[in-house]
Design an enzyme around this catalytic site. Structure first.
Site, mmCIF file in Angstrom:
data_model
loop_
_atom_site.group_PDB
_atom_site.id
_atom_site.type_symbol
_atom_site.label_atom_id
_atom_site.label_comp_id
_atom_site.label_asym_id
_atom_site.label_seq_id
_atom_site.Cartn_x
_atom_site.Cartn_y
_atom_site.Cartn_z
ATOM 1 N N TYR A 40 -43.759 -61.648 -12.428
ATOM 2 C CA TYR A 40 -44.711 -60.573 -12.139
ATOM 3 C C TYR A 40 -46.096 -61.168 -11.889
ATOM 4 O O TYR A 40 -46.777 -60.824 -10.926
ATOM 5 C CB TYR A 40 -44.744 -59.578 -13.311
ATOM 6 C CG TYR A 40 -45.722 -58.433 -13.136
ATOM 7 C CD1 TYR A 40 -45.306 -57.241 -12.531
ATOM 8 C CD2 TYR A 40 -47.049 -58.534 -13.574
ATOM 9 C CE1 TYR A 40 -46.190 -56.188 -12.351
ATOM 10 C CE2 TYR A 40 -47.938 -57.495 -13.398
ATOM 11 C CZ TYR A 40 -47.511 -56.325 -12.800
ATOM 12 O OH TYR A 40 -48.396 -55.283 -12.627
ATOM 13 N N ASP A 41 -46.491 -62.099 -12.759
ATOM 14 C CA ASP A 41 -47.820 -62.708 -12.625
ATOM 15 C C ASP A 41 -47.972 -63.433 -11.290
ATOM 16 O O ASP A 41 -49.037 -63.402 -10.675
ATOM 17 C CB ASP A 41 -48.092 -63.694 -13.771
ATOM 18 C CG ASP A 41 -48.289 -62.941 -15.092
ATOM 19 O OD1 ASP A 41 -48.478 -61.706 -15.032
ATOM 20 O OD2 ASP A 41 -48.230 -63.586 -16.157
ATOM 21 N N SER A 86 -54.154 -22.587 -23.073
ATOM 22 C CA SER A 86 -53.448 -23.129 -24.223
ATOM 23 C C SER A 86 -52.245 -22.243 -24.487
ATOM 24 O O SER A 86 -52.097 -21.186 -23.885
ATOM 25 C CB SER A 86 -54.365 -23.190 -25.434
ATOM 26 O OG SER A 86 -54.823 -21.911 -25.723
ATOM 27 N N GLU A 117 -39.014 -28.500 -24.185
ATOM 28 C CA GLU A 117 -39.554 -29.854 -24.059
ATOM 29 C C GLU A 117 -40.455 -30.155 -25.251
ATOM 30 O O GLU A 117 -40.866 -29.245 -25.963
ATOM 31 C CB GLU A 117 -40.343 -29.969 -22.739
ATOM 32 C CG GLU A 117 -41.542 -29.043 -22.685
ATOM 33 C CD GLU A 117 -42.026 -28.770 -21.262
ATOM 34 O OE1 GLU A 117 -41.190 -28.494 -20.386
ATOM 35 O OE2 GLU A 117 -43.246 -28.825 -21.039
ATOM 36 N N LYS A 119 -43.713 -30.902 -27.532
ATOM 37 C CA LYS A 119 -45.142 -30.602 -27.473
ATOM 38 C C LYS A 119 -45.835 -31.909 -27.843
ATOM 39 O O LYS A 119 -45.853 -32.308 -29.015
ATOM 40 C CB LYS A 119 -45.517 -29.484 -28.437
ATOM 41 C CG LYS A 119 -46.970 -29.105 -28.308
ATOM 42 C CD LYS A 119 -47.270 -27.778 -28.940
ATOM 43 C CE LYS A 119 -48.708 -27.364 -28.677
ATOM 44 N NZ LYS A 119 -49.715 -28.391 -28.910
ATOM 45 N N ASP A 121 -48.493 -34.553 -28.767
ATOM 46 C CA ASP A 121 -49.743 -34.463 -29.529
ATOM 47 C C ASP A 121 -50.709 -35.537 -29.047
ATOM 48 O O ASP A 121 -50.914 -36.546 -29.711
ATOM 49 C CB ASP A 121 -49.422 -34.631 -31.015
ATOM 50 C CG ASP A 121 -50.628 -34.356 -31.880
ATOM 51 O OD1 ASP A 121 -51.597 -33.762 -31.380
ATOM 52 O OD2 ASP A 121 -50.602 -34.743 -33.061
ATOM 53 N N TYR A 229 -46.311 -32.656 -17.793
ATOM 54 C CA TYR A 229 -45.356 -31.567 -18.037
ATOM 55 C C TYR A 229 -45.666 -30.279 -17.286
ATOM 56 O O TYR A 229 -45.071 -29.251 -17.561
ATOM 57 C CB TYR A 229 -45.268 -31.277 -19.533
ATOM 58 C CG TYR A 229 -46.618 -31.174 -20.200
ATOM 59 C CD1 TYR A 229 -47.504 -30.157 -19.883
ATOM 60 C CD2 TYR A 229 -47.009 -32.116 -21.151
ATOM 61 C CE1 TYR A 229 -48.749 -30.070 -20.475
ATOM 62 C CE2 TYR A 229 -48.261 -32.038 -21.745
ATOM 63 C CZ TYR A 229 -49.114 -31.012 -21.404
ATOM 64 O OH TYR A 229 -50.347 -30.928 -21.990
ATOM 65 N N LYS A 293 -40.392 -22.806 -22.369
ATOM 66 C CA LYS A 293 -40.928 -22.145 -21.174
ATOM 67 C C LYS A 293 -39.797 -21.428 -20.452
ATOM 68 O O LYS A 293 -38.673 -21.951 -20.405
ATOM 69 C CB LYS A 293 -41.524 -23.179 -20.206
ATOM 70 C CG LYS A 293 -42.725 -23.925 -20.772
ATOM 71 C CD LYS A 293 -43.175 -25.055 -19.861
ATOM 72 C CE LYS A 293 -44.385 -25.765 -20.481
ATOM 73 N NZ LYS A 293 -44.709 -27.019 -19.823
ATOM 74 N N LYS A 317 -43.768 -24.089 -33.541
ATOM 75 C CA LYS A 317 -44.264 -25.023 -34.561
ATOM 76 C C LYS A 317 -44.038 -24.417 -35.937
ATOM 77 O O LYS A 317 -45.000 -23.985 -36.568
ATOM 78 C CB LYS A 317 -45.779 -25.244 -34.389
ATOM 79 C CG LYS A 317 -46.178 -25.811 -33.055
ATOM 80 C CD LYS A 317 -47.680 -25.828 -32.911
ATOM 81 C CE LYS A 317 -48.318 -26.925 -33.724
ATOM 82 N NZ LYS A 317 -49.703 -27.193 -33.356
ATOM 83 N N CYS A 413 -69.940 -14.247 -60.116
ATOM 84 C CA CYS A 413 -69.749 -14.677 -58.736
ATOM 85 C C CYS A 413 -70.631 -15.897 -58.459
ATOM 86 O O CYS A 413 -71.841 -15.849 -58.692
ATOM 87 C CB CYS A 413 -70.110 -13.549 -57.777
ATOM 88 S SG CYS A 413 -70.222 -14.097 -56.062
ATOM 89 N N CYS A 416 -73.572 -14.713 -55.772
ATOM 90 C CA CYS A 416 -74.663 -13.773 -56.069
ATOM 91 C C CYS A 416 -74.910 -13.629 -57.571
ATOM 92 O O CYS A 416 -75.846 -12.941 -57.979
ATOM 93 C CB CYS A 416 -74.368 -12.409 -55.441
ATOM 94 S SG CYS A 416 -72.975 -11.564 -56.205
ATOM 95 N N CYS A 437 -65.579 -10.366 -56.632
ATOM 96 C CA CYS A 437 -66.988 -10.074 -56.833
ATOM 97 C C CYS A 437 -67.161 -8.630 -56.395
ATOM 98 O O CYS A 437 -66.735 -8.243 -55.306
ATOM 99 C CB CYS A 437 -67.826 -11.007 -55.951
ATOM 100 S SG CYS A 437 -69.491 -10.400 -55.667
ATOM 101 N N CYS A 442 -73.186 -8.731 -51.723
ATOM 102 C CA CYS A 442 -73.115 -10.177 -51.984
ATOM 103 C C CYS A 442 -73.256 -10.940 -50.663
ATOM 104 O O CYS A 442 -72.509 -10.707 -49.712
ATOM 105 C CB CYS A 442 -71.784 -10.519 -52.652
ATOM 106 S SG CYS A 442 -71.461 -12.282 -52.769
HETATM 107 S S1 IVH Z 1 -47.844 -26.385 -21.076
HETATM 108 C C1 IVH Z 1 -50.635 -23.086 -20.597
HETATM 109 N N1 IVH Z 1 -46.348 -28.198 -22.177
HETATM 110 O O1 IVH Z 1 -50.586 -28.184 -25.908
HETATM 111 C C2 IVH Z 1 -49.603 -24.024 -20.353
HETATM 112 N N2 IVH Z 1 -48.572 -27.972 -22.957
HETATM 113 O O2 IVH Z 1 -52.001 -25.127 -26.524
HETATM 114 C C3 IVH Z 1 -50.047 -25.386 -20.163
HETATM 115 N N3 IVH Z 1 -49.203 -29.564 -24.689
HETATM 116 O O3 IVH Z 1 -53.498 -27.614 -24.235
HETATM 117 C C4 IVH Z 1 -49.554 -26.227 -21.186
HETATM 118 N N4 IVH Z 1 -47.280 -30.611 -24.768
HETATM 119 O O4 IVH Z 1 -52.427 -29.762 -23.719
HETATM 120 C C5 IVH Z 1 -47.552 -27.611 -22.170
HETATM 121 N N5 IVH Z 1 -44.920 -29.804 -23.025
HETATM 122 C C6 IVH Z 1 -46.119 -29.222 -23.010
HETATM 123 C C7 IVH Z 1 -47.164 -29.635 -23.852
HETATM 124 C C8 IVH Z 1 -48.385 -28.975 -23.804
HETATM 125 C C9 IVH Z 1 -48.509 -30.548 -25.255
HETATM 126 C C10 IVH Z 1 -50.603 -29.226 -25.018
HETATM 127 C C11 IVH Z 1 -51.462 -28.791 -23.871
HETATM 128 C C12 IVH Z 1 -52.131 -27.509 -24.299
HETATM 129 C C13 IVH Z 1 -51.683 -27.351 -25.705
HETATM 130 C C14 IVH Z 1 -51.161 -25.956 -25.951
#
Ligand code: IVH
Length: 755
Positions: A40-41, A86, A117, A119, A121, A229, A293, A317, A413, A416, A437, A442
């Site tokens: 690769y290098d 969100s 899928e 979520k 973090d 995603y 979804k 969650k 309290c 107050c 209280c 208060c």
């Molecule tokens: S879909 C509104 N898919 O979680 C739909 N979000 O509050 C757009 N996140 O701010 C988001 N994994 O940054 C989607 N598989 C996933 C995700 C994901 C993480 C985040 C995303 C969003 C927050 C949800």
């Protein structure tokens, strides 16, 4: 000769770029390298040499151009093409089930699938590819406007600078998450420590901190990755399903989440979510849930938006997934809540938990402290319990030194100095656990009511958090949350958040933000207003149900449906009491038995009316406690004052009912019967229209029927029954008028929906 060289160089450069990008993709995205590091290098060195000889042949998508120029002074701002929303959370299987029910109802029986899928973090970001070339990368920011971090994101080797597509679309926006895997995080921290710098507390901070660097050369040394995603705005490409979009991303060389599932039923979706948790270790990034979804994108459009969240997805969650951490209790302090309840709070040695650092945890009440035998100085296990403040799960007695102290609730309290009370339990079984209280004036209670009003889930007056709420109350500027609307910007700007000796003012910029947020809040969704008012027992879900059924605060205050719910449960209770056949109380003689039987008959008649009326509004989430709380709040002097004040201050929450008011309107809480063929619409559509307006449709006419809607060629049976029972007959034209539609010509062109 030179010209020949140049042409050859151009060809060779193109080959090298493609080959290196291919190896990058295999190494960083597929994690299946095909050649040795040395090979690769060699390719990379050749690329650098050729580019040095022909600097004008260097292209922005060349692997040599990942690390761009010099540090920048600050990030530019980018307005997102579509807001970066969100996700709504489901904390329990029941909440997930409610989401599923909502989807099912909105899709009206149409089949659908879920895409499950992880979520991720990490730190959200979006990328823009124009004609296949990466032209922009931005942070989420406030969802509307983010920072332009293109130079930094270009250094992330798993992000392709050019999409691997023969015919890339004119424009493709992808959204996803940047992250640091555990090994990368450890490596980055080692390097920081070796350089005498402060290490990052966790991978998410490390990612966010790296992306905020103004020097891309520093970012390039941080082991960042990304995963995508979701599609944002697109031009020249369309996807039928979410799975298809992800498959296309993957084909184009973008990293996408593994551990994804497509499945049909709710039960299976739930199982898949659990499977995701069990197999979390297979993923290179930390996850904090599963995202569910709806798979088909045309169905997304039909589901639409639910205030701030898309209605097609939910983040699952559950509590059991919450992480625990061990730390020590430094002290136990006492907090006064918005209803006056005194809550002991553990002041902790800061510890990293589930994505953030926590230094306080609720201990609920003195009984719980006693029951769990939690002492000041104890080592303890803490977890996040779905609230902002985490909870102490249990102490670790093996780690005691003997110097730990027990805790006792104060008898005054702490805010107050007023007296506190312990309520008697209604059952007479002793004292209530909560200590309160009693002083309505208060300052701590007022400040907490103000904070509650301004919180994100309520009216979202950003900036008015704990300390600002304390100071606004202490200074006498705000006695009641509605006083906020009378504040002058200068009063806010000069608010001292510090002490007399060391003043620290709120400032003009923050004041302007609050004023703007207050202005916006005047037309915030009704559900948020109902939640913000802090009516006992009314959480976000009930507030949303209330807003679905009523189109204004006045309508909630005068609601027949809520009074109906209260009455319904009261009647059921009474029936249980008076029914001579129930085992509660035997009648002493025949006369009493007859009188009680007569009462049961009366109750049954009223109950059947009420039940059918309430079934028609389909109250799903409002129980007797919530309904009674709302009714008594709006009958109280405070409730009446709230309605008046809102009017006086020009506050008009926006309605969330379909077609502006299920609780009012000609169909609300009524049952109709359809007969014959309607010319303007099919039977299912007619049913849906009635239901959308809070009504219901039954198969046969009874005395409870509000109207018989008659189409052409209707037989006579139902009409005769209606006539005999005095039920109103509604011809099609009148039905259309009630729906607010004009009669449509039978042979007119069929309207197709334009997306
Ligand atoms: S879909 C509104 N898919 O979680 C739909 N979000 O509050 C757009 N996140 O701010 C988001 N994994 O940054 C989607 N598989 C996933 C995700 C994901 C993480 C985040 C995303 C969003 C927050 C949800």
């Amino acid at each position: 000769m030179r010209c020949m060289d140049r042409t050859r160089a151009q060809r060779r450069l193109r080959e090298l770029r493609e080959e290196i990008a291919g190896h990058d993709h295999r190494y960083y995205v597929l994690t299946k390298p095909a050649i040795s590091d040395a090979a690769y290098d060699r390719l990379y060195d050749e690329l650098l040499r050729l580019e040095a000889d022909f600097p004008d042949l260097v292209t922005p998508d060349s692997p040599s151009q990942r690390v761009g120029g010099a540090p920048i002074a600050g990030f530019g701002h980018v307005r997102h093409t579509l807001p970066m929303l969100s996700l709504e959370k489901a904390r329990t299987d029941r909440e997930f089930e409610l989401f599923d029910a909502r989807v099912r109802k909105a899709l009206d029986g149409e089949p659908f699938e879920y895409h499950i899928e992880p979520k991720v973090d990490g730190v959200s970001l979006c990328l823009h590819y124009r004609d296949g070339e990466l032209v922009l990368a931005a942070t989420r920011g406030d969802g509307e406007v983010g920072d332009d971090i293109t130079a930094n994101v270009r250094t992330i080797r798993s992000v392709p600078l050019r999409l691997r597509m023969a015919k890339p679309p004119a424009f493709l926006e992808v959204r996803g998450e940047a992250y640091m895997d555990h090994a990368g995080f450890a490596r980055a921290n080692e390097r920081l420590v070796a350089a005498g710098e402060e290490p990052f507390p966790n991978p998410r901070n490390a990612t966010a901190g790296s992306l905020k660097q103004l020097d891309p050369r520093v970012v390039a040394t941080r082991p960042l990755s990304a995963v995508f995603y979701a599609a944002g705005r697109t031009e020249g490409i369309r996807f039928a399903t979410h799975a298809e979009a992800l498959a296309c991303f993957r084909e184009a060389g973008l990293p996408t989440p593994s551990l994804t599932f497509v499945c049909g039923a709710f039960r299976e979706a739930l199982e898949r979510c659990h499977e995701m948790k069990a197999r979390e270790g297979e993923l290179p990034y930390p996850i904090d849930g599963a995202v569910v979804k709806v798979n088909r994108l045309d169905q997304w459009e039909r589901l639409g938006l639910k205030s701030k969240h898309p209605a097609y997805a939910i983040a699952y969650k559950p509590k059991e997934w919450l992480e625990q951490a061990e730390t020590r209790i430094r002290d136990i302090t006492v907090q006064v809540g918005r209803g006056g309840t005194l809550t002991p709070v553990a002041e902790l040695e800061p510890v990293f938990l589930d994505g953030s650092t926590v230094s306080r945890a609720t201990l609920h009440n003195a009984d719980e402290i006693r029951r769990k035998d939690i002492r000041i100085g104890d080592a303890v296990v803490v977890e996040k319990a779905g609230m902002v403040i985490p909870a102490v799960v249990r102490p670790i007695p093996e780690k005691r030194s003997g110097a730990e102290k027990t805790f006792g609730m104060p008898d005054r309290c702490p805010a107050c100095g007023g007296p506190v009370s312990r309520g008697q339990l209604a059952s007479g079984a002793g004292e209530e656990v909560a200590v309160r209280c009693e002083n309505l004036q208060c300052p701590a209670q007022k400040a907490r009511r103000l904070e509650y009003f301004c919180q994100r889930a309520a009216l979202d007056i950003e900036g008015v958090g704990g300390i600002v709420a304390d100071k606004l109350t202490e200074s006498g500027l705000v006695d009641d949350p509605f006083d906020l609307y009378r504040l002058k910007p200068v009063q806010l700007a000069t608010l001292n958040l510090g002490t007399a000796e060391e003043p620290r003012v709120f400032g003009e910029k923050n004041a302007a933000k609050v004023v703007a947020a207050l202005e916006r809040s005047r037309t915030a969704p009704l559900s948020r207003w109902l939640f913000a008012l802090g009516i006992p027992d009314i959480g976000e879900i009930t507030a949303f149900e209330l807003a679905r059924l009523h189109d204004s605060v006045e309508a909630v205050a005068a609601s027949a449906a809520l009074r109906g719910i209260v009455r319904l449960y009261a009647l059921r209770d009474e029936r249980e009491q008076v029914n001579p056949r129930s085992r509660l109380r035997k009648p002493k003689d025949e006369a009493e038995k007859a009188a009680r039987e007569a009462r049961v008959t009366e109750i049954d008649a009223e109950l059947s009316n009420l039940e059918s009326a309430l079934k028609a509004v389909r109250v799903v989430e409002i129980g007797p406690v919530g309904a009674a709380a709302v009714v008594s709040f709006f009958e109280s002097s405070r409730g009446r004052a709230v309605v008046k004040t809102m009017k006086a201050r020009g506050i008009r929450p926006s309605s969330e009912t379909a077609d502006g008011g299920l609780a009012a309107g000609p169909f609300a809480a009524k049952t109709f019967v359809l007969t014959g063929t309607l010319e303007s619409m099919g039977r299912d559509e007619a049913k849906a229209e009635i239901r959308r307006r809070g009504g219901d449709v039954a198969g046969s006419v009874s005395r409870q029927t509000a109207g018989l809607i008659v189409g052409g060629d209707a037989g006579g049976t139902k009409s005769r029954a209606a006539e005999a029972m005095g039920v109103r007959v509604i011809p099609e034209a009148e039905f259309l008028a009630m729906l607010g539609r004009k009669p449509t010509p039978v042979t007119g062109p069929k309207q197709t929906e334009l997306l």
